[in-house]
Enzyme design. Sequence first.
Site, PDB file in Angstrom:
ATOM      1  N   GLU A  76     -11.810 -37.195 -12.333  1.00  0.00           N
ATOM      2  CA  GLU A  76     -12.958 -38.112 -12.375  1.00  0.00           C
ATOM      3  C   GLU A  76     -14.094 -37.534 -13.214  1.00  0.00           C
ATOM      4  OE1 GLU A  76     -14.442 -38.879  -8.484  1.00  0.00           O
ATOM      5  OE2 GLU A  76     -15.548 -40.662  -9.027  1.00  0.00           O
ATOM      6  N   HIS A 131     -13.953 -41.569 -16.486  1.00  0.00           N
ATOM      7  CA  HIS A 131     -14.793 -42.708 -16.867  1.00  0.00           C
ATOM      8  C   HIS A 131     -15.726 -42.292 -18.008  1.00  0.00           C
ATOM      9  CE1 HIS A 131     -13.552 -44.862 -13.285  1.00  0.00           C
ATOM     10  NE2 HIS A 131     -13.976 -43.909 -12.496  1.00  0.00           N
ATOM     11  N   HIS A 184      -9.942 -40.827  -5.375  1.00  0.00           N
ATOM     12  CA  HIS A 184     -10.678 -39.928  -4.485  1.00  0.00           C
ATOM     13  C   HIS A 184      -9.794 -39.505  -3.315  1.00  0.00           C
ATOM     14  CE1 HIS A 184     -13.374 -43.172  -6.143  1.00  0.00           C
ATOM     15  NE2 HIS A 184     -13.746 -42.113  -6.844  1.00  0.00           N
ATOM     16  N   ARG A 194     -17.414 -46.692 -17.244  1.00  0.00           N
ATOM     17  CA  ARG A 194     -18.093 -46.097 -16.092  1.00  0.00           C
ATOM     18  C   ARG A 194     -17.991 -47.022 -14.875  1.00  0.00           C
ATOM     19  NH1 ARG A 194     -24.113 -43.518 -16.628  1.00  0.00           N
ATOM     20  NH2 ARG A 194     -24.030 -42.340 -14.692  1.00  0.00           N
ATOM     21  N   ALA A 195     -17.416 -46.501 -13.789  1.00  0.00           N
ATOM     22  CA  ALA A 195     -17.135 -47.357 -12.632  1.00  0.00           C
ATOM     23  C   ALA A 195     -18.416 -47.851 -11.960  1.00  0.00           C
ATOM     24  CB  ALA A 195     -16.277 -46.605 -11.626  1.00  0.00           C
ATOM     25  N   TYR A 218     -17.659 -45.411  -2.118  1.00  0.00           N
ATOM     26  CA  TYR A 218     -16.370 -45.140  -2.774  1.00  0.00           C
ATOM     27  C   TYR A 218     -15.296 -44.771  -1.738  1.00  0.00           C
ATOM     28  CZ  TYR A 218     -18.119 -44.968  -7.664  1.00  0.00           C
ATOM     29  OH  TYR A 218     -18.627 -45.259  -8.905  1.00  0.00           O
TER      30      TYR A 218
END
Lengths: 343, 343
Positions: free
Chosen positions: B287, B8, B226, B72-73, B196
């Site tokens: 990530e 991200h 993840h 960016r999440a 998350y």
Amino acid sequence: MIIDCHGHYTTGPKELGDYREQQKAELKNDPLVAHLKGEINITDEQLRESIVNNQLKLQEERGTDLTIFSPRASWMGHHIGNSTTSKNWTEHCNELIHRIVEMFPKNFVGAAQLPQSPGASIQTSVDELERCVKEYGFVGCNINPDPSGGFWNDAPPLDDKYWYPLYEKMVELNVPGMIHVSGSCNCTLHTTSSYYLGADTTAFTQMMMSKTLFKDFPELKIVVPHGGGAVPFHWGRFRGLCDMLELDNLNSIIENNIYFDTCVYHQEGIDLMLDLVPTENILFASEMIGAVRGIDPLTGHFFDDTKRYIDGAKISDEKKQMIFEGNIRKVYPRIEQHIAKHF
Amino acid sequence: MIIDCHGHYTTGPKELGDYREQQKAELKNDPLVAHLKGEINITDEQLRESIVNNQLKLQEERGTDLTIFSPRASWMGHHIGNSTTSKNWTEHCNELIHRIVEMFPKNFVGAAQLPQSPGASIQTSVDELERCVKEYGFVGCNINPDPSGGFWNDAPPLDDKYWYPLYEKMVELNVPGMIHVSGSCNCTLHTTSSYYLGADTTAFTQMMMSKTLFKDFPELKIVVPHGGGAVPFHWGRFRGLCDMLELDNLNSIIENNIYFDTCVYHQEGIDLMLDLVPTENILFASEMIGAVRGIDPLTGHFFDDTKRYIDGAKISDEKKQMIFEGNIRKVYPRIEQHIAKHF
């Protein structure tokens, strides 16, 4: 002795469900109804039968001894109705556990459901815990971090002062609490998978990140079930977050306060947990008869026969004994009185 | 070639945050405001600087090549404001990704943020996906299963018809989607841990339990980041639930449709995943620069340097190549055009 710290009475007779349906019917007429407690007519013979061919049979087959037994978690349904709904239902459920323990004291010791209810004070839960411990000899309780049933919009995080009267009573009585949400009423969450495991992770995170909870309650002991949800699998992420957020290191945070049970239904998961989580913080449990009732075609044994995974793990006998018995007797100290009396 | 399928743009210059604050100020005056898109004045030099000393430096140090790069999440913030808030913000964020990819085509290829918004139709997301793929050469997108920001009370489960226009477009364009919630606005959930990981597990469960989703969209490909949240750690529970609920077996369910990334920040977690999840369904990802930015004192290396864990795993070189490159090129087929043009 092999103690299973996580069993629920999931095999109750029809009358138990009927009572709940009656409550729901009353709520349909009036959501604010002050229910009468009434009675649930379940005979000793019915109770006995519901246990003998189920939990008792499996205990014997699997070679476990004493189960810390609480009402069916997915039926706690704290989101249903109002505080009298929850109070009456909870009292009945706990009373059935008490009767089962009286019947089979060598097999069961009680843990309390709490009458939590959205928007309600925690005081009724404090009172019910005290009643169950003092009158029935219960040794623990289940704490629902999300009485909303999946929306996480009712109770505050576990280090909020809202919970403090409960923690004070737990410390005073010397009983731990197991985190356990109930059935999901949120269509995005499946009760025994995404909701349970997500809630375990969420509760753990709330406690891990708190800078006050275990300072204010150094004696408080909390069990995170289902192997801690996602936590051991992401041990590196959690260690890294502790570092980034300037918390203590993860092992220090959990050391005297947070425990994981072994309700992880395959060898590889148990092995990971044993590899990463300090043995002192692992408690044997199977959750039987619970979420997963079938036989694993890969092993030929029940998925939830977690004793086999501990037996099969490459750890010392001393560590196995800690997990099967020693740690649980430390975390649930009131179990000593029960054992002294019945063994 | 080593492709990281989950990066991200977390290092944007101040002007990016300023734009968002301006939106929030407008919303404070009028929650229904129809924002003007306006401009974000970030120079090429600023963009270059924000990347060169961060992602680019780490790519080089760690020996990875191409990152599938998205906004960016945690800043997607779909719960903030109305559909114009999300549309304008998303377009700007995707345009920055496009500029970065143009600048560093050997290092990055784009994946789209979608302008989801509570209560809004999915059609604006369909349109933005098409724009990003056709005009900017993006190869994937991020799908937020909970635009409410932690209350799970807006979007229906992922197999609901609500999502079908998006899936139709994804299949038509041949791009996969990565599940990714954004920042939590629910005080019980911590964004980069409980939220998350819980959302990953939840999204996986919704798909696993669906009897229609992958029948209706056999070509649809979804990446659960993840490491799949809690799923591999509880592989036995999920296998057992498939059995109890009379679903296909777990490997068959995921085979052609569900993939897990390797954002698991320790060797033991990665090893568990490699042991249980079919190699075909594992995609390399770090990530970075993301949720956990520190150095693991146990190894002396960055927690999120996940390449080391794959390098260190006891699997064949062939399997490593599948995870690092082969599987990703299959799941993100549009990456071929980007690679052909720039390598």
